[in-house]
Design a protein around this motif. Structure first.
Motif, PDB file in Angstrom:
ATOM      1  N   ILE A 263     -11.724  39.104 -32.856  1.00 39.12           N
ATOM      2  CA  ILE A 263     -11.927  40.540 -32.645  1.00 39.12           C
ATOM      3  C   ILE A 263     -13.404  40.870 -32.816  1.00 39.12           C
ATOM      4  O   ILE A 263     -14.163  40.114 -33.411  1.00 39.12           O
TER       5      ILE A 263
ATOM      6  N   THR B 263      -7.596  46.629 -37.028  1.00 37.54           N
ATOM      7  CA  THR B 263      -6.254  46.133 -36.762  1.00 37.54           C
ATOM      8  C   THR B 263      -6.192  45.646 -35.322  1.00 37.54           C
ATOM      9  O   THR B 263      -7.062  45.959 -34.499  1.00 37.54           O
ATOM     10  N   ASP B 264      -5.151  44.885 -35.020  1.00 34.80           N
ATOM     11  CA  ASP B 264      -4.994  44.369 -33.668  1.00 34.80           C
ATOM     12  C   ASP B 264      -3.517  44.042 -33.472  1.00 34.80           C
ATOM     13  O   ASP B 264      -2.881  43.486 -34.384  1.00 34.80           O
TER      14      ASP B 264
ATOM     15  N   ARG C 192      -2.208  41.723 -32.012  1.00 38.18           N
ATOM     16  CA  ARG C 192      -1.973  40.273 -32.059  1.00 38.18           C
ATOM     17  C   ARG C 192      -1.884  39.749 -33.484  1.00 38.18           C
ATOM     18  O   ARG C 192      -1.479  38.599 -33.689  1.00 38.18           O
TER      19      ARG C 192
END
Length: 301
Positions: free
Chosen positions: A299, A260-261, A263
């Motif tokens: 990522i 996950t991130d 952004r």
């Protein structure tokens, strides 16, 4: 390094990184870069070289970005219908899924010229994603329980597509069905994800499907990327990339990680380059306007 890159690719990389004297150099390979406002991205294709291609759901235009600088431009004006899932081949051809237009297109990435168009379905349909094998391009349809095959004999584009009905374990249900597609690790079949049920299925080239035993469902599964026996599945509404480890025959898979991130804003598809995963934010939950900003996020897996 010079030998591995080759002269054309090295030239492209150097040209993309040159800056004027006295100008501040932007960081190479940015981890976030913009797409045109109002673009409404969905699909991504990477290569040949450090270039990524994105399709517009708004009008089908194709945007090419340098992964070195994050800068890009429209290289092919759209037909006014969507461009969603896409893949590039070593010949510089971009295979594009046409969404609810029911078609597929092949575009020359160097010139932006349309090489060939195929009307795959005449009624309700959603041509969603595509994967390339050594002998064919395979397209999914999220509405109709079929795959569409473009045979690529000696790499040549065919005159027409072949419709392959899906039989076996996979049964279409109400809602959005088969979405992302990739090859099996052994290269003998295909893997598809059914967004509404979260199931993943191994599908033979004759259309026979067998459900893959999962440690948990891949609900809202969208784009997929295979690296060896590691399968990355983008779960768009969850803002998550699930990392699955497949067995040798792709009959079972277990989730080994979730990426996950902050952004992420409904990412849909994923491509890989130089140890990074690149995902366009489709922003499905944001009403699209001509001024709506969109971006690509990179990522580390």
């Amino acid at each position: 390094m010079l030998r591995r890159l080759g002269v054309p690719l090295l030239t492209a990389v150097l040209a993309a990184t040159l800056v004027a004297p006295g100008a501040a150099a932007a960081p190479a390979f940015p981890t976030t870069f913009p797409l045109p406002n109002g673009f409404q991205p969905e699909g991504i294709a990477i290569g040949p070289g450090p270039f990524a291609y994105f399709g517009s759901r708004a009008d089908g235009s194709i945007y090419r970005a340098s992964l070195v600088t994050g800068r890009g431009k429209i290289v092919s004006q759209g037909p006014g219908t969507p461009s969603v899932g896409m893949k590039t081949d070593a010949r510089g051809r971009l295979f594009v899924s046409g969404g609810d237009a029911g078609d597929a297109r092949v575009v020359d990435t160097r010139t932006g010229k349309l090489l060939k168009s195929y009307q795959l379905a005449s009624g309700a349909s959603f041509i969603n994603d595509v994967v390339l094998t050594p002998s064919a391009a395979w397209f999914t349809d999220s509405v109709n329980q079929v795959l569409y095959k473009l045979p690529l004999r000696h790499g040549q584009l065919p005159a027409t597509a072949v419709t392959v009905p899906i039989t076996g374990d996979l049964v279409y249900q109400e809602g959005f069905n088969v979405n992302g597609i990739t090859r099996t690790p052994d290269g003998k079949g295909l893997l598809v994800v059914q967004s509404n049920t979260g199931g993943i299925f191994r599908v033979s080239t004759s259309g026979v499907s067998r459900e893959v035993a999962l440690s948990e469902p891949m609900t809202n599964g969208d784009g997929m990327l295979l690296r060896g026996r590691t399968l990355y599945v983008v779960q768009n509404q969850q803002n998550t990339v699930s990392v699955l480890r497949l067995d040798r025959c792709a009959t079972s898979a277990r989730v080994v990680d979730k990426l996950t991130d902050p952004r992420f804003d409904v990412p849909t598809t994923v491509g890989a380059f130089a140890g990074r995963l690149y995902l366009p934010n489709a922003r499905f939950s944001t009403p699209p306007e001509p001024t709506t900003p969109y971006q690509v996020v990179a990522i580390r897996p």
